[in-house]
Design an enzyme around this catalytic site. Structure first.
Site, mmCIF file in Angstrom:
data_model
loop_
_atom_site.group_PDB
_atom_site.id
_atom_site.type_symbol
_atom_site.label_atom_id
_atom_site.label_comp_id
_atom_site.label_asym_id
_atom_site.label_seq_id
_atom_site.Cartn_x
_atom_site.Cartn_y
_atom_site.Cartn_z
ATOM 1 C CG ASP A 8 -5.629 -7.989 -1.543
ATOM 2 O OD1 ASP A 8 -6.532 -8.515 -0.886
ATOM 3 O OD2 ASP A 8 -5.859 -7.166 -2.447
ATOM 4 N NE ARG A 11 2.921 5.384 0.447
ATOM 5 C CZ ARG A 11 2.609 4.257 -0.203
ATOM 6 N NH1 ARG A 11 2.483 3.128 0.444
ATOM 7 N NH2 ARG A 11 2.450 4.257 -1.506
ATOM 8 C CG PHE A 68 -8.619 -0.292 1.025
ATOM 9 C CD1 PHE A 68 -8.072 -1.034 -0.008
ATOM 10 C CD2 PHE A 68 -8.015 0.924 1.358
ATOM 11 C CE1 PHE A 68 -6.949 -0.593 -0.692
ATOM 12 C CE2 PHE A 68 -6.893 1.364 0.670
ATOM 13 C CZ PHE A 68 -6.361 0.607 -0.353
ATOM 14 C CD GLU A 116 4.126 -6.105 -0.254
ATOM 15 O OE1 GLU A 116 4.643 -5.095 0.258
ATOM 16 O OE2 GLU A 116 3.673 -6.119 -1.415
ATOM 17 C CG ASP A 117 2.214 -3.234 2.077
ATOM 18 O OD1 ASP A 117 2.155 -4.254 1.350
ATOM 19 O OD2 ASP A 117 1.948 -2.097 1.641
HETATM 20 P P1 IMP Z 1 -1.719 -8.550 -4.003
HETATM 21 O O1 IMP Z 1 -0.862 -8.645 -5.201
HETATM 22 O O2 IMP Z 1 -3.176 -8.496 -4.382
HETATM 23 O O3 IMP Z 1 -1.452 -9.585 -2.948
HETATM 24 O O4 IMP Z 1 -1.547 -7.111 -3.435
HETATM 25 C C1 IMP Z 1 -0.595 -6.724 -2.574
HETATM 26 C C2 IMP Z 1 -0.494 -5.215 -2.673
HETATM 27 O O5 IMP Z 1 -1.788 -4.646 -2.747
HETATM 28 C C3 IMP Z 1 0.141 -4.627 -1.446
HETATM 29 O O6 IMP Z 1 1.499 -4.421 -1.667
HETATM 30 C C4 IMP Z 1 -0.592 -3.306 -1.292
HETATM 31 O O7 IMP Z 1 0.120 -2.296 -1.955
HETATM 32 C C5 IMP Z 1 -1.898 -3.469 -1.980
HETATM 33 N N1 IMP Z 1 -3.029 -3.635 -1.060
HETATM 34 C C6 IMP Z 1 -3.814 -4.724 -0.940
HETATM 35 N N2 IMP Z 1 -4.747 -4.545 -0.001
HETATM 36 C C7 IMP Z 1 -4.551 -3.312 0.498
HETATM 37 C C8 IMP Z 1 -5.200 -2.545 1.531
HETATM 38 O O8 IMP Z 1 -6.150 -2.959 2.205
HETATM 39 N N3 IMP Z 1 -4.696 -1.310 1.746
HETATM 40 C C9 IMP Z 1 -3.651 -0.792 1.062
HETATM 41 N N4 IMP Z 1 -3.009 -1.482 0.101
HETATM 42 C C10 IMP Z 1 -3.453 -2.719 -0.187
HETATM 43 MG MG MG Z 2 2.385 -2.215 -1.583
#
Ligand code: IMP
Ligand code: MG
Length: 176
Positions: free
Chosen positions: A100, A162, A149, A96-97
């Protein structure tokens, strides 16, 4: 106005990705792995990481909807695309990228465990530790980053940015 401020340079990212690839190679020595990328943000990380893993490796992809075009997790995740091949008895590394709130990876981990893999590890390039809502253990983390962000190296805002080689903080200036 939008400003991009470099947080992680491409050379720095490449060095860390090589280290993680080496670690995965050692952890699964003599075994095969399936790398599962989370579309679309993880594709560039997966492409670079895969080439640093000196094992018998295959790819698959999943897609979840949770964010839409906004910056906030909607609180709900939906599997939009499942894996194409069975994961039963396989060593799986979910790629995963960014981690968060933790909601997306927790959801995906539970989805993948239903396939009964032999093992399931998680690799996330970025970790916004301070944003965690759902605690989750991640096996390979690239960088811990502040609550900003970020875009680039696969990460987007409404599908843009991207293709940037560096990971940048996106600053928006409302006044100009
Ligand atoms: P989580 O479910 O809140 O952990 O979110 C993970 C997803 O949120 C990642 O796969 C990203 O697509 C998106 N995301 C969270 N923070 C960022 C950011 O700073 N930039 C771009 N995408 C983000
Ligand atoms: Mg994502």
């Amino acid at each position: 106005m939008e400003h991009l401020r470099v947080l992680l340079h491409q050379e720095q990212i490449a060095r860390r990705v090589a280290e993680i690839g080496g670690q995965i190679t050692r952890d699964f020595e003599g075994e095969a792995v399936v790398l599962i990328g989370v579309l679309k943000g993880a594709t560039i990380f997966l492409a670079d990481l895969a080439r640093q893993i000196k094992l018998d490796a295959t790819f698959d992809f999943v897609a979840v909807s949770s964010y839409g075009s906004s910056r906030q997790h909607s609180g709900q995740s939906k599997l939009v695309k499942d894996v194409d091949h069975s994961l039963e008895g396989k060593n799986v590394v979910l790629v995963e990228d960014i981690l968060d709130t933790g909601l997306t990876l927790t959801f995906l981990k539970n989805q993948l465990l239903r396939h009964k893999p032999k093992s399931l590890k998680i690799a996330a390039l970025l970790d916004k530790v301070s944003r965690r809502v759902q605690p989750i253990a991640v096996d390979y983390i690239g960088f811990e980053i502040p609550d900003e962000f970020v875009v680039g190296y696969g990460l987007d805002l409404a599908e843009r940015f991207r293709n940037l080689s560096d990971i940048c903080i996106l600053e928006t200036d409302e006044s100009s």
